[in-house]
Design an enzyme around this catalytic site. Structure first.
Site: not given
Ligand code: F6R
Length: 241
Positions: A135, A137, A142
Site C-alpha cells: 500500500n 507504506h 500507512e
Molecule cells: C519494516 C518496515 C516495513 C516493511 C514493509 C515491507 O521495518 O518498516 O515498511 O519494509 O512492510 O515488508 P516486506 O519486506 O516483508 O515485504
C-alpha cells in the site's frame, strides 16, 4: 531518484549490501537506519558474509531501526529487535548498545517522540534502508499519514496485518499497532536506499517513482528527497517500463 533494476533477490542483496558496506568502509562511525521484513534479508546475508570475508569493523557503527510492534518485548521472537539480533547484530562485531530499535513497550506518543531527539543527538542518519508495503507504506506510515509525522504510535491497516500474518501463528496474533519513525523522521536521512522484491510491490513502486505526490501513497514523500536510490528486482520494476 536513482533506479537500479537487477535480476533477482540475491542481486538486490549484493547491490544494497555493497551500498551499506561502502558507507562503513569509508566511515567507521557511520550511522545507519535499518529496516526489517522479508525485503532486507538477502542484504543482511550479504553484509554478514562480506564482513566475515573482509574483516569489516562495525565496533563504532550506530544503527537505528525504523519500527517495532507495539506490545512486543525485545525477547519476543516476532519482535523487530529479535529479528535484527538474529539476522545481523549477533553476526557482526557491532556493540549492542549502539543498536537502537524503538521500544514496543512504551504507551505514549511523548515517549515515542524522543526517538527523533536521540537520532539527532547522535548526528542524524547517514544512510537509511527502507522496504515498502504493497500500500506504499514506508516504516509503518500507512496511507493518510501526515508528511510531517515524527516517531509515534501508529495503527496498522488491515492489509498490513494480513501481509505480516505470515510471520505469526495466526492473523489474530499480529499486533494492531506499532511504534514507527515518521515520514518527516525518515526524510531527515542524508541518503535513502529503498528495496522492493516481487510483483506485489510493482504498483507501490510505480506510484513512488511516477505517481502523484500524495499522503494516500506515503512513499511519494521520497520524490522530495535529494538522494534516493531504488534497488528493484524485475518484477517490482515491471510497471515502470
Ligand atoms: C519494516 C518496515 C516495513 C516493511 C514493509 C515491507 O521495518 O518498516 O515498511 O519494509 O512492510 O515488508 P516486506 O519486506 O516483508 O515485504
Amino acid at each position: 531518484m536513482n533506479i537500479i533494476i537487477v535480476d533477482n533477490n540475491q542481486e538486490v542483496g549484493s547491490t544494497t549490501g555493497e551500498m551499506i558496506l561502502e558507507k562503513v568502509r569509508q566511515n567507521p562511525n557511520t550511522i545507519l537506519g535499518l529496516a526489517t521484513g522479508s525485503s532486507p534479508i538477502s542484504t543482511y546475508e550479504y553484509v554478514v558474509n562480506k564482513t566475515e570475508q573482509e574483516n569489516i569493523d562495525w565496533s563504532n557503527v550506530i544503527t537505528f531501526n525504523l519500527d517495532e510492534y507495539k506490545g512486543l518485548a525485545p525477547e519476543h521472537d516476532q519482535s523487530y529487535r529479535y529479528f535484527m539480533n538474529e539476522k545481523l547484530f549477533d553476526k557482526i562485531n557491532i556493540k549492542k548498545e549502539n543498536t537502537f530499535v524503538p521500544s514496543g513497550l512504551i504507551d505514549t506518543d511523548e515517549e515515542a517522540n524522543k526517538y527523533d531527539d536521540l537520532i539527532a543527538s547522535k548526528g542524524g542518519i547517514d544512510l537509511q534502508l527502507l522496504g515498502i508495503g504493497t500500500n506504499g507504506h514506508i516504516g509503518f506510515n500507512e496511507p493518510g499519514t501526515s508528511f510531517d509525522s515524527i516517531t509515534s504510535i501508529v495503527d496498522l491497516t488491515k492489509s498490513t496485518i494480513e501481509a505480516n500474518a505470515r510471520f505469526f501463528a495466526s492473523e489474530a496474533d499480529v499486533p494492531t499497532q506499532a511504534i514507527s519513525m515518521g515520514l518527516n523522521s525518515i526524510m531527515q536521512a542524508k541518503e535513502i536506499v529503498l528495496i522492493a522484491i516481487g510483483a506485489n510491490k510493482a504498483e507501490a513502486i510505480y506510484e513512488l517513482a511516477r505517481g502523484k505526490f500524495s499522503p494516500e501513497w506515503p512513499c511519494t514523500i521520497l520524490q522530495n528527497h535529494p538522494n534516493v536510490t531504488l534497488v528493484l528486482d524485475q518484477e517490482a520494476a515491471s510497471k515502470l517500463q
